[in-house]
Scaffold this active site. Structure first.
Site, PDB file in Angstrom:
ATOM      1  N   LYS A  71       0.808  -1.233   0.000  1.00 49.13           N
ATOM      2  CA  LYS A  71       0.000   0.000   0.000  1.00 49.13           C
ATOM      3  C   LYS A  71       0.841   1.283   0.000  1.00 49.13           C
ATOM      4  CE  LYS A  71      -4.322  -1.604   2.044  1.00 49.13           C
ATOM      5  NZ  LYS A  71      -5.350  -1.317   3.051  1.00 49.13           N
ATOM      6  N   ASP A 107     -10.354   3.355   2.028  1.00 48.06           N
ATOM      7  CA  ASP A 107     -10.647   2.719   3.327  1.00 48.06           C
ATOM      8  C   ASP A 107     -11.425   3.643   4.269  1.00 48.06           C
ATOM      9  OD1 ASP A 107      -9.566   0.210   2.873  1.00 48.06           O
ATOM     10  OD2 ASP A 107      -7.563   0.777   3.543  1.00 48.06           O
TER      11      ASP A 107
END
Ligand code: ATR
Length: 293
Positions: A71, A107
């Site tokens: 990420k 997210d």
């Protein structure tokens, strides 16, 4: 939808990636909307990341989801990063916009949409967020823009105070950080409206663990746990037992996926279909809500 010469490809890259729920969720959604796109999972090692992104570009993949451990590292191979992902320092979604790779982080939005879809509105509320890792940081960035007051507690308290300072400066909102200790937890919970667990406490196999003792939970508290294996954590079960409103981790997973879907397709995501596909896959993996499978 038959695969043909016009089929576009989306994928998740990570290591490991074989248990990802994203392929079933997104393929169900593409099918439902009749979109000629397929979604696959690629196991990409740290050493292979650069080549994988270069390959995605050459092959004209439409989009990628990015999971552990890439990420952060993936950001250096993209052409652009949106301001949220830049601030968080992590990308979980990439759009290939005619050769330009743009990174996003869905997210935090996913978590806040999950709350709203369950009738929990952040305005004028105090949120107590447990954890200061990658997922917590993404949630904190979004929450800091929406709630009245945010308190971040973490086992390693410096991580929480540092994150809180950053958010205070950035959004000018009331954000405080501290230690995830019994005393602080008790004190902060007294005035909290929303409790979010973004630590890994309670995750399979430690299913009998909870970051919050049962006697600190109240009926008028809204509780979200971002863990989705088990589907109902001990924290969620305890919260239900005292009559609190609960939001499952599966919902955050679902809505972060829905936001990514909308980035790739410009179409509203069929969340019900995606949820059903994710639940079926989890059931295959033996993850069910007791008594409901
Ligand atoms: P993720 O990407 O899922 O957020 P992570 O970045 O490794 O994963 O973060 C895990 C979070 O769970 C951290 O906040 C971690 O606390 P530390 O920063 O102190 O490590 C928290 N965590 C993990 N195990 C814990 C435990 N036994 N008790 C309390 N917090 C815990």
């Amino acid at each position: 939808m038959a695969i043909n010469g016009k089929t576009r490809v989306c994928a998740v890259i990570g290591d490991p990636v074989e248990h990802s729920l994203s392929p079933v969720m997104h393929n169900a959604a593409f099918q439902k909307l009749g979109l000629n796109i397929v979604y696959v999972a690629f196991n990409v090692t740290r050493n292979g990341l650069k080549d994988a992104i270069s390959g995605a570009r050459s092959l004209g993949l439409r989009g990628l989801n990015v999971t552990m451990p890439h990420k952060k590292a993936v950001m250096s191979y993209l052409d652009e990063t949106d301001s949220t992902a830049e601030a968080i320092g992590a990308v979980n979604t990439i759009l290939n916009n005619q050769g330009t790779l743009i990174g996003y982080n869905t997210d935090g939005k996913g978590a806040m949409i999950a709350l709203q879809e369950n009738g929990i509105y952040p305005e004028e509320k105090k949120m107590l967020l447990l954890g200061a890792g990658g997922a917590a940081k993404a949630i904190a960035f979004q929450a800091a823009q929406e709630v009245e007051e945010l308190v971040i507690l973490n086992r390693t308290s410096e991580k929480a105070t540092k994150l809180a300072e950053l958010l205070c400066k950035k959004f000018g909102k009331k954000v405080k950080g501290g230690a995830l200790s019994a005393e602080v937890l008790k004190e902060e919970l007294k005035t909290a409206d929303i409790l979010v667990n973004a630590t890994s406490v309670g995750m399979n196999p430690d299913v009998n663990m909870s970051p919050v003792p049962l006697d600190l939970l109240r009926r008028d508290l809204c509780v979200m746990d971002i863990i989705y294996n088990p589907l109902e954590t001990k924290l969620v079960k305890d919260a239900k037992a005292v009559g609190a409103k609960v939001v499952l981790g599966l919902e955050m997973l679902l809505y972060q996926g829905a936001v990514a879907f909308e980035i790739w397709t410009n179409c509203p995501a069929p969340v019900d279909v995606m949820k059903k596909a994710a639940l079926n896959k989890l059931a295959e993996q033996g993850v069910t809500v007791e008594g409901k499978s």
